[in-house]
Structures are given as structure tokens and as C-alpha cells.
Design a protein around this motif. Structure first.
Motif, PDB file in Angstrom:
ATOM      1  N   GLU A 131      -9.265  12.634  -6.695  1.00 17.80           N
ATOM      2  CA  GLU A 131      -7.538  13.549  -6.382  1.00 17.80           C
ATOM      3  C   GLU A 131      -5.755  12.763  -6.526  1.00 17.80           C
ATOM      4  N   LEU A 132      -7.209  11.297  -5.247  1.00 11.84           N
ATOM      5  CA  LEU A 132      -6.117  11.300  -4.876  1.00 11.84           C
ATOM      6  C   LEU A 132      -5.951   9.726  -5.320  1.00 11.84           C
ATOM      7  N   GLY A 133      -6.881   8.849  -6.445  1.00 14.94           N
ATOM      8  CA  GLY A 133      -7.008   7.762  -6.610  1.00 14.94           C
ATOM      9  C   GLY A 133      -5.796   7.712  -7.367  1.00 14.94           C
ATOM     10  N   GLY A 134      -4.792   7.790  -8.127  1.00 12.48           N
ATOM     11  CA  GLY A 134      -3.585   7.880  -8.903  1.00 12.48           C
ATOM     12  C   GLY A 134      -3.801   7.508  -9.885  1.00 12.48           C
ATOM     13  N   ALA A 135      -3.168   6.142 -10.458  1.00 17.17           N
ATOM     14  CA  ALA A 135      -3.648   5.593 -11.438  1.00 17.17           C
ATOM     15  C   ALA A 135      -4.836   4.776 -12.096  1.00 17.17           C
ATOM     16  N   SER A 136      -5.911   4.644 -10.613  1.00 20.59           N
ATOM     17  CA  SER A 136      -6.832   3.915 -11.276  1.00 20.59           C
ATOM     18  C   SER A 136      -8.167   4.182 -11.585  1.00 20.59           C
ATOM     19  N   SER A 137      -8.312   4.011 -12.700  1.00 22.11           N
ATOM     20  CA  SER A 137      -9.409   4.104 -13.469  1.00 22.11           C
ATOM     21  C   SER A 137     -11.032   3.856 -12.944  1.00 22.11           C
ATOM     22  N   ARG A 138     -11.094   3.787 -11.618  1.00 18.79           N
ATOM     23  CA  ARG A 138     -12.635   3.089 -10.836  1.00 18.79           C
ATOM     24  C   ARG A 138     -12.873   4.557 -10.599  1.00 18.79           C
ATOM     25  N   VAL A 160       0.952  -1.202  -0.002  1.00 20.27           N
ATOM     26  CA  VAL A 160       0.146  -0.144  -0.374  1.00 20.27           C
ATOM     27  C   VAL A 160       1.331   0.838   0.054  1.00 20.27           C
ATOM     28  N   GLU A 161       1.985   1.006   0.176  1.00 17.22           N
ATOM     29  CA  GLU A 161       2.844   2.281   1.062  1.00 17.22           C
ATOM     30  C   GLU A 161       3.853   3.410  -0.437  1.00 17.22           C
ATOM     31  N   SER A 162       3.608   1.668  -1.754  1.00 14.74           N
ATOM     32  CA  SER A 162       3.479   2.458  -3.241  1.00 14.74           C
ATOM     33  C   SER A 162       1.831   3.149  -3.845  1.00 14.74           C
ATOM     34  N   ARG A 200     -15.048   2.768  -2.402  1.00 15.27           N
ATOM     35  CA  ARG A 200     -16.018   3.354  -1.595  1.00 15.27           C
ATOM     36  C   ARG A 200     -15.822   1.491  -0.944  1.00 15.27           C
ATOM     37  N   PRO A 201     -16.512   0.406  -1.229  1.00 15.33           N
ATOM     38  CA  PRO A 201     -16.570  -0.811   0.161  1.00 15.33           C
ATOM     39  C   PRO A 201     -14.453  -1.193   0.326  1.00 15.33           C
ATOM     40  N   LEU A 202     -14.314  -0.656  -0.998  1.00 20.41           N
ATOM     41  CA  LEU A 202     -12.711  -0.594  -0.537  1.00 20.41           C
ATOM     42  C   LEU A 202     -11.704  -0.030   0.669  1.00 20.41           C
ATOM     43  N   VAL A 203     -12.524   1.245   1.017  1.00 22.30           N
ATOM     44  CA  VAL A 203     -12.111   1.844   1.631  1.00 22.30           C
ATOM     45  C   VAL A 203     -12.529   1.555   3.161  1.00 22.30           C
ATOM     46  N   ARG A 204     -13.697   1.370   2.354  1.00 19.34           N
ATOM     47  CA  ARG A 204     -14.653   0.814   4.476  1.00 19.34           C
ATOM     48  C   ARG A 204     -13.720  -0.067   4.652  1.00 19.34           C
ATOM     49  N   GLU A 205     -14.083  -1.025   4.354  1.00 16.74           N
ATOM     50  CA  GLU A 205     -13.392  -3.020   4.433  1.00 16.74           C
ATOM     51  C   GLU A 205     -11.521  -2.254   5.561  1.00 16.74           C
ATOM     52  N   ASP A 246      -3.952  -3.078  -9.084  1.00 17.05           N
ATOM     53  CA  ASP A 246      -3.711  -1.360  -9.635  1.00 17.05           C
ATOM     54  C   ASP A 246      -4.457  -0.355  -9.652  1.00 17.05           C
ATOM     55  N   GLU A 247      -5.744  -1.147  -9.467  1.00 15.88           N
ATOM     56  CA  GLU A 247      -6.615  -0.443  -9.764  1.00 15.88           C
ATOM     57  C   GLU A 247      -6.898  -0.412  -7.854  1.00 15.88           C
ATOM     58  N   ALA A 248      -7.244  -1.433  -7.346  1.00 15.25           N
ATOM     59  CA  ALA A 248      -7.261  -1.568  -5.724  1.00 15.25           C
ATOM     60  C   ALA A 248      -6.641  -0.922  -4.811  1.00 15.25           C
ATOM     61  N   CYS A 249      -5.364  -0.536  -5.377  1.00 17.32           N
ATOM     62  CA  CYS A 249      -4.493  -0.693  -4.399  1.00 17.32           C
ATOM     63  C   CYS A 249      -4.726   1.778  -3.684  1.00 17.32           C
ATOM     64  N   PRO A 250      -4.938   1.893  -4.417  1.00 18.84           N
ATOM     65  CA  PRO A 250      -5.131   3.801  -4.414  1.00 18.84           C
ATOM     66  C   PRO A 250      -5.905   3.848  -2.965  1.00 18.84           C
ATOM     67  N   ALA A 251      -7.056   3.405  -3.127  1.00 24.92           N
ATOM     68  CA  ALA A 251      -7.885   3.030  -2.634  1.00 24.92           C
ATOM     69  C   ALA A 251      -7.370   2.195  -0.910  1.00 24.92           C
ATOM     70  N   TYR A 252      -6.813   1.424  -0.924  1.00 22.14           N
ATOM     71  CA  TYR A 252      -6.395   1.156   0.493  1.00 22.14           C
ATOM     72  C   TYR A 252      -5.549   1.810   0.837  1.00 22.14           C
ATOM     73  N   ALA A 253      -4.723   3.358   0.058  1.00 23.39           N
ATOM     74  CA  ALA A 253      -3.489   4.157   0.233  1.00 23.39           C
ATOM     75  C   ALA A 253      -4.470   4.843   1.145  1.00 23.39           C
ATOM     76  N   LEU A 254      -5.829   5.418   0.438  1.00 17.42           N
ATOM     77  CA  LEU A 254      -7.172   6.220   0.542  1.00 17.42           C
ATOM     78  C   LEU A 254      -7.209   5.999   2.047  1.00 17.42           C
ATOM     79  N   ALA A 255      -7.674   4.908   2.597  1.00 24.09           N
ATOM     80  CA  ALA A 255      -8.251   4.546   2.897  1.00 24.09           C
ATOM     81  C   ALA A 255      -7.448   4.535   4.479  1.00 24.09           C
ATOM     82  N   ALA A 256      -5.968   4.476   4.454  1.00 27.32           N
ATOM     83  CA  ALA A 256      -4.589   4.713   5.746  1.00 27.32           C
ATOM     84  C   ALA A 256      -4.732   6.622   5.847  1.00 27.32           C
TER      85      ALA A 256
END
Length: 112
Positions: free
Chosen positions: A85-92, A22-24, A98-103, A54-64
Motif C-alpha cells: 500500500e505504501l511502497g510508493g513508486a518502488s517496483s521491488r 526520506v521525508e520525500s 524487508r532488510p532495509l526496513v529492519r535496518e 528511488d527504489e529504496a527510499c520508500p522502505a526507509y520511509a516505511l521503517a520510520a
């Protein structure tokens, strides 16, 4: 070079080196501490949801970086702006992430 005696620290370092940490995906390197095991949990959760890392990682980073500061659904609009603003390279889009951030929040809050 010394021997790493802390297994959790070793796991964290190997995850980071593999590029699946997630740090990356943090918008700025080192902007928040990522607890040991979080990247592993996030990877398993993304695989369970069948979302490419690559799509999911920015969501877990946003959660952190937002854990404890925002709540859903109350702050949904603000979180969507942060995702844009912070979703990085994710196209989602935010509704998919939202569910990934909640998790991520759920897991991180259990670590305290």
C-alpha cells in the motif's frame, strides 16, 4: 534571511532540498518526524546494498512510520500489506525490502 546555527538542522534541510531525503518518500508529507542523520544513513545503506535510491527510499520511509509498532518475523504479513500500500513508486517486492526496513528500525531505535 538568518544564519542557520544548528548544523544538524542545516543538513536535514539540504537533504530535503536535494530530493534525497526520506521525508520525500513518506506517503503523506509530514506524517512523522524524521531524525537528523536518518536520510544520510539510509542513503549509505541503500548504496551499500546496491539498490537505487528511488527504489529504496520508500522502505526507509516505511521503517520510520512503523518503528516500534511492528516486529519481524511476527508481523511479516502485515508489513507486506503495508509495503504493497505504501511502497510508493518502488517496483521491488516486500522480501527484497524487508532488510532495509529492519535496518531502518535498527538505526531509529538506537536514536531514542
Amino acid at each position: 534571511m538568518g544564519v542557520i546555527a544548528n548544523q544538524a538542522r542545516f543538513n536535514s534541510l539540504t537533504e530535503a532540498l536535494a530530493g534525497h531525503a526520506v521525508e520525500s518518500c513518506l506517503p503523506y508529507p509530514g506524517m512523522t518526524a524524521i531524525p537528523a542523520g536518518y536520510s544520510r544513513h539510509a542513503q549509505r545503506d541503500a548504496m551499500r546494498r546496491d539498490i537505487d535510491w528511488d527504489e529504496a527510499c520508500p522502505a526507509y520511509a516505511l521503517a520510520a512510520i512503523t518503528v516500534g509498532s511492528y516486529r519481524l518475523p511476527d508481523d511479516d504479513q502485515a508489513m507486506e500489506i503495508l509495503w504493497d500500500e505504501l511502497g510508493g513508486a518502488s517496483s521491488r517486492l516486500w522480501p527484497e525490502m524487508r532488510p532495509l526496513v529492519r535496518e531502518g528500525w535498527r538505526w531509529l531505535e538506537q536514536q531514542v
